[in-house]
Scaffold this motif. Sequence first.
Motif, PDB file in Angstrom:
ATOM      1  N   GLU A   1      -2.466 -15.061 -10.168  1.00 33.13           N
ATOM      2  CA  GLU A   1      -1.139 -14.446 -10.154  1.00 33.13           C
ATOM      3  C   GLU A   1      -1.027 -13.453  -8.987  1.00 33.13           C
ATOM      4  O   GLU A   1       0.013 -13.386  -8.312  1.00 33.13           O
ATOM      5  N   ASP A   2      -2.099 -12.701  -8.731  1.00 40.58           N
ATOM      6  CA  ASP A   2      -2.097 -11.786  -7.590  1.00 40.58           C
ATOM      7  C   ASP A   2      -1.881 -12.559  -6.295  1.00 40.58           C
ATOM      8  O   ASP A   2      -1.077 -12.159  -5.430  1.00 40.58           O
ATOM      9  N   ARG A   3      -2.612 -13.645  -6.155  1.00 40.27           N
ATOM     10  CA  ARG A   3      -2.510 -14.436  -4.923  1.00 40.27           C
ATOM     11  C   ARG A   3      -1.109 -15.028  -4.760  1.00 40.27           C
ATOM     12  O   ARG A   3      -0.568 -15.088  -3.651  1.00 40.27           O
ATOM     13  N   GLU A   4      -0.512 -15.459  -5.844  1.00 37.20           N
ATOM     14  CA  GLU A   4       0.842 -16.013  -5.776  1.00 37.20           C
ATOM     15  C   GLU A   4       1.854 -14.935  -5.354  1.00 37.20           C
ATOM     16  O   GLU A   4       2.744 -15.187  -4.538  1.00 37.20           O
ATOM     17  N   ASN A   5       1.719 -13.737  -5.938  1.00 34.01           N
ATOM     18  CA  ASN A   5       2.614 -12.641  -5.554  1.00 34.01           C
ATOM     19  C   ASN A   5       2.464 -12.305  -4.075  1.00 34.01           C
ATOM     20  O   ASN A   5       3.452 -12.130  -3.348  1.00 34.01           O
ATOM     21  N   PHE A   6       1.217 -12.196  -3.623  1.00 29.66           N
ATOM     22  CA  PHE A   6       0.972 -11.865  -2.219  1.00 29.66           C
ATOM     23  C   PHE A   6       1.530 -12.944  -1.290  1.00 29.66           C
ATOM     24  O   PHE A   6       2.130 -12.646  -0.251  1.00 29.66           O
ATOM     25  N   ALA A   7       1.314 -14.206  -1.637  1.00 32.54           N
ATOM     26  CA  ALA A   7       1.813 -15.287  -0.800  1.00 32.54           C
ATOM     27  C   ALA A   7       3.346 -15.267  -0.724  1.00 32.54           C
ATOM     28  O   ALA A   7       3.937 -15.464   0.339  1.00 32.54           O
ATOM     29  N   TYR A   8       3.980 -15.020  -1.875  1.00 31.64           N
ATOM     30  CA  TYR A   8       5.440 -14.970  -1.908  1.00 31.64           C
ATOM     31  C   TYR A   8       5.971 -13.818  -1.061  1.00 31.64           C
ATOM     32  O   TYR A   8       6.865 -13.989  -0.225  1.00 31.64           O
ATOM     33  N   HIS A   9       5.394 -12.635  -1.234  1.00 30.24           N
ATOM     34  CA  HIS A   9       5.846 -11.475  -0.470  1.00 30.24           C
ATOM     35  C   HIS A   9       5.556 -11.661   1.021  1.00 30.24           C
ATOM     36  O   HIS A   9       6.343 -11.244   1.866  1.00 30.24           O
ATOM     37  N   GLY A  10       4.425 -12.272   1.339  1.00 26.71           N
ATOM     38  CA  GLY A  10       4.137 -12.547   2.739  1.00 26.71           C
ATOM     39  C   GLY A  10       5.170 -13.460   3.365  1.00 26.71           C
ATOM     40  O   GLY A  10       5.572 -13.273   4.523  1.00 26.71           O
ATOM     41  N   ALA A  11       5.639 -14.469   2.615  1.00 28.92           N
ATOM     42  CA  ALA A  11       6.682 -15.361   3.122  1.00 28.92           C
ATOM     43  C   ALA A  11       7.985 -14.604   3.360  1.00 28.92           C
ATOM     44  O   ALA A  11       8.688 -14.847   4.349  1.00 28.92           O
ATOM     45  N   LEU A  12       8.312 -13.681   2.465  1.00 25.56           N
ATOM     46  CA  LEU A  12       9.524 -12.871   2.649  1.00 25.56           C
ATOM     47  C   LEU A  12       9.422 -12.015   3.906  1.00 25.56           C
ATOM     48  O   LEU A  12      10.393 -11.889   4.674  1.00 25.56           O
ATOM     49  N   LEU A  13       8.265 -11.419   4.121  1.00 22.86           N
ATOM     50  CA  LEU A  13       8.067 -10.567   5.295  1.00 22.86           C
ATOM     51  C   LEU A  13       8.097 -11.382   6.586  1.00 22.86           C
ATOM     52  O   LEU A  13       8.639 -10.945   7.606  1.00 22.86           O
ATOM     53  N   LYS A  14       7.508 -12.563   6.537  1.00 20.85           N
ATOM     54  CA  LYS A  14       7.549 -13.442   7.706  1.00 20.85           C
ATOM     55  C   LYS A  14       8.986 -13.799   8.067  1.00 20.85           C
ATOM     56  O   LYS A  14       9.359 -13.859   9.250  1.00 20.85           O
ATOM     57  N   GLU A  15       9.799 -14.006   7.058  1.00 19.60           N
ATOM     58  CA  GLU A  15      11.199 -14.390   7.288  1.00 19.60           C
ATOM     59  C   GLU A  15      11.961 -13.327   8.079  1.00 19.60           C
ATOM     60  O   GLU A  15      12.837 -13.655   8.881  1.00 19.60           O
ATOM     61  N   VAL A  16      11.638 -12.050   7.866  1.00 19.98           N
ATOM     62  CA  VAL A  16      12.366 -10.983   8.558  1.00 19.98           C
ATOM     63  C   VAL A  16      11.591 -10.442   9.756  1.00 19.98           C
ATOM     64  O   VAL A  16      11.992  -9.435  10.350  1.00 19.98           O
ATOM     65  N   GLY A  17      10.486 -11.074  10.136  1.00 26.32           N
ATOM     66  CA  GLY A  17       9.758 -10.654  11.315  1.00 26.32           C
ATOM     67  C   GLY A  17       9.046  -9.332  11.168  1.00 26.32           C
ATOM     68  O   GLY A  17       8.894  -8.584  12.132  1.00 26.32           O
ATOM     69  N   ALA A  18       8.575  -9.018   9.950  1.00 26.80           N
ATOM     70  CA  ALA A  18       7.916  -7.731   9.700  1.00 26.80           C
ATOM     71  C   ALA A  18       6.463  -7.769  10.155  1.00 26.80           C
ATOM     72  O   ALA A  18       5.856  -8.837  10.302  1.00 26.80           O
ATOM     73  N   GLU A  19       5.903  -6.588  10.375  1.00 29.44           N
ATOM     74  CA  GLU A  19       4.468  -6.448  10.549  1.00 29.44           C
ATOM     75  C   GLU A  19       3.830  -6.279   9.170  1.00 29.44           C
ATOM     76  O   GLU A  19       4.366  -5.559   8.320  1.00 29.44           O
ATOM     77  N   LEU A  20       2.676  -6.918   8.958  1.00 27.65           N
ATOM     78  CA  LEU A  20       1.937  -6.759   7.711  1.00 27.65           C
ATOM     79  C   LEU A  20       0.685  -5.926   7.983  1.00 27.65           C
ATOM     80  O   LEU A  20      -0.131  -6.285   8.838  1.00 27.65           O
ATOM     81  N   GLY A  21       0.563  -4.803   7.283  1.00 28.20           N
ATOM     82  CA  GLY A  21      -0.581  -3.923   7.426  1.00 28.20           C
ATOM     83  C   GLY A  21      -1.292  -3.712   6.103  1.00 28.20           C
ATOM     84  O   GLY A  21      -0.996  -4.375   5.101  1.00 28.20           O
ATOM     85  N   ILE A  22      -2.211  -2.770   6.072  1.00 24.35           N
ATOM     86  CA  ILE A  22      -3.090  -2.543   4.925  1.00 24.35           C
ATOM     87  C   ILE A  22      -2.795  -1.188   4.291  1.00 24.35           C
ATOM     88  O   ILE A  22      -2.651  -0.182   4.988  1.00 24.35           O
ATOM     89  N   HIS A  23      -2.705  -1.193   2.965  1.00 25.24           N
ATOM     90  CA  HIS A  23      -2.555   0.046   2.201  1.00 25.24           C
ATOM     91  C   HIS A  23      -3.818   0.325   1.374  1.00 25.24           C
ATOM     92  O   HIS A  23      -4.276   1.457   1.329  1.00 25.24           O
ATOM     93  N   GLY A  24      -4.389  -0.718   0.742  1.00 22.20           N
ATOM     94  CA  GLY A  24      -5.621  -0.488   0.010  1.00 22.20           C
ATOM     95  C   GLY A  24      -5.943  -1.582  -0.980  1.00 22.20           C
ATOM     96  O   GLY A  24      -5.062  -2.345  -1.410  1.00 22.20           O
ATOM     97  N   TYR A  25      -7.214  -1.652  -1.325  1.00 19.88           N
ATOM     98  CA  TYR A  25      -7.663  -2.528  -2.423  1.00 19.88           C
ATOM     99  C   TYR A  25      -6.956  -2.119  -3.713  1.00 19.88           C
ATOM    100  O   TYR A  25      -6.500  -2.946  -4.490  1.00 19.88           O
ATOM    101  N   ASN A  26      -6.895  -0.816  -3.956  1.00 23.17           N
ATOM    102  CA  ASN A  26      -6.083  -0.267  -5.036  1.00 23.17           C
ATOM    103  C   ASN A  26      -5.352   0.955  -4.486  1.00 23.17           C
ATOM    104  O   ASN A  26      -5.263   1.117  -3.262  1.00 23.17           O
ATOM    105  N   HIS A  27      -4.825   1.785  -5.352  1.00 23.32           N
ATOM    106  CA  HIS A  27      -4.047   2.928  -4.863  1.00 23.32           C
ATOM    107  C   HIS A  27      -4.855   4.231  -4.903  1.00 23.32           C
ATOM    108  O   HIS A  27      -4.296   5.325  -4.982  1.00 23.32           O
ATOM    109  N   VAL A  28      -6.168   4.118  -4.798  1.00 24.33           N
ATOM    110  CA  VAL A  28      -7.028   5.294  -4.734  1.00 24.33           C
ATOM    111  C   VAL A  28      -7.262   5.645  -3.264  1.00 24.33           C
ATOM    112  O   VAL A  28      -7.668   4.783  -2.477  1.00 24.33           O
ATOM    113  N   SER A  29      -7.010   6.876  -2.895  1.00 18.36           N
ATOM    114  CA  SER A  29      -7.212   7.312  -1.515  1.00 18.36           C
ATOM    115  C   SER A  29      -8.673   7.164  -1.119  1.00 18.36           C
ATOM    116  O   SER A  29      -9.584   7.314  -1.957  1.00 18.36           O
ATOM    117  N   LEU A  30      -8.919   6.888   0.156  1.00 21.01           N
ATOM    118  CA  LEU A  30     -10.286   6.744   0.661  1.00 21.01           C
ATOM    119  C   LEU A  30     -10.896   8.122   0.884  1.00 21.01           C
ATOM    120  O   LEU A  30     -11.015   8.627   1.995  1.00 21.01           O
TER     121      LEU A  30
END
Length: 659
Positions: free
Chosen positions: A379-408
């Motif tokens: 399910e995680d992979r499906e969500n990521f793939a779907y959101h990646g397709a949406l971002l590709k459609e609008v020409g966005a840059e894809l960057g990294i936020h984190g494995y989870n939401h815990v600060s490094l």
Amino acid sequence: MKTVKNGLKGKDRVVKLKVILFWGLFLVASCKMADPTADIEDITPSETPDNTDNPAPPSDTDTPDPAPADRELNEGLLDDIDLDYMSYRSAPAEYQNFVVVYSDESDGEISLKEQVCCTFNQAKLNYSLVDMEDFKTEISTYLAVLDSQDVLVFASERLWRLEEIERNLLLKAIEDGTNSIFLINTRYDDDIFKSAVGITSGGTVWPGGSGIRITKNIFPGFDNTYISSIDFLNSASIAFELSTDATVIAESSEGTPYIWKYNHGLGNIVYTNSSLFQGKSFRGLLLQCLSLVPDYFLSTQYNSALFYIDDFPVSIPAGEIGTDLLEPYEGMSKIDFINHVWWPDIKNLQESHNLKYTALAVGNYINVTEGDLYEFTDEDRENFAYHGALLKEVGAELGIHGYNHVSLVLNSEFTDDTTSTKWPGISAMSSCLNDLKRMMDDLFDHIPYYSYVPPMNRMSSSGKTALLDVFPQISNIAAVNQGIENYGDLIQEIEEDPIFSHWFDIPRFSSGYLQGDNEKWLIYDALAYSGVFSHFIHPDDAMDTVRNEGNNWDSMYSQFDNCLDEIFSDFPDLKRISSAQMAKITRAQEGMDVYSWKDGNSIRIRYSEGATPVYHYLRIQPGQGIESVQGGTVKALQSSSGLYLLTGTARDVTVNLHP
């Protein structure tokens, strides 16, 4: 301008959602990929009147040629920024200079000096620092080297140490044409000095007011701005009465003058009756007040708009309800709201305002850093793939936020913060980041990642080490310009990272959908000194009672859409770029020195090295006007105050003024 959101409002949208929700992730395969490079504006400014409240949509010449339809995420991202690099060239014999007189005797004066240096460095002004005691001892020498294009900047409140003969030398120099600005109340209780700076009476310490109002329209967005609760705002001032010849630039809510301009003989003076410039939130005001002093003023800026979406792509379990969503969306699952309400509106914003998104992926919200760690699901992979397709459609840059939401941040770091989850070691950080990278590499075919945003905008040097180990292509980290340092907030300037020199720091100056007077001030003040509108949002802001402030999503969207209308009406030529593209530009221009000087009826500009185009705010005397430009282009930003956007396209630029 209020854009229509997919032709549906409120409950009508919910009815339609019930029809479409079951299609869900089938859209991954059927997304129609639009042009991903309709993003970077090729600005060719020309002399025009002031901007209207309703700017025209971009013309065909404002939009680059379409990229291939099969362009992948982040493909060609850096190639879209076209720079003309220059080799080193020495400084001219003479150029505009700013002499900053400072003192390190109090915390407030140390802070003021820091703000001055950061502001001047960002603007690429040429300045020298002189300790107040040295200035007092050698005042004749320092005054003798100043000419009419230079400015004497007082960043110390200790002018009362001047002896009568030294005071007279200073005032005589100003009377003869030396331009000066006083960035803090000098508390100099001397009638001759007070008269010279436009004070006619008064002198009682006043405990502060409830806000500040900008009364002189010296920069787009500043006019009649009222700010009520920003640091250093309620600092003690002195109750003064001013000469009728003084022009008040800012005053307290009770009418006490904070900043004014006055002429003493041939010299221009700006005087500050406050300590507000000790704080970061008024750097832009500081620079624009300084620009009023000399006959002309040139500052260097980036003329760029960056727009970040933190926590996207994101994976949220399908049944998790957005409990704080307000009607008509109450009861919807979080992922359905994000996919079918929030994203269509965010795409609409992108199309309406020609935004270039930088989206930052977060793997999960399970804040576990050791032991039984979270493993990514189908399910995680499906969500990521779907959101990646949406971002590709609008020409966005894809960057990294984190494995989870815990600060490094390690358990042993920033011990003042006793409530946040942290990491047991660098190896644990790296291991989890590698888990995220493996999933994203599988989904997006090993594309390069250039941008990183730390969760909670917090990060330590240990976290930077782990990030570099897993994502060596990262070129920039985007955190915040203001925060609480001892809690781990990564507080940045636009500069080469002080720890890892191969990447650049690109701070965000504002956030959220609801922009009141104080929030708008932070946007416009950052534009006034850096030329950067750098803003971030989250998909779940509407699901948080603190961040939505009692507004439903339709209201939040509408208010933010109107805010963007205002900003891009005032600054229609801001280049919409991504974080990685900004890093490329800052690296190319980091070591550049900018020299300017007056040559008869012309202003001449030279770049030492770096790359063009280079953007500037140029202020000349109101009503004077510009006849022509060699080596660049110009456009009026606010002709009533003599403010222009100047674009340098050659190593040497000449601005010819009207006689």
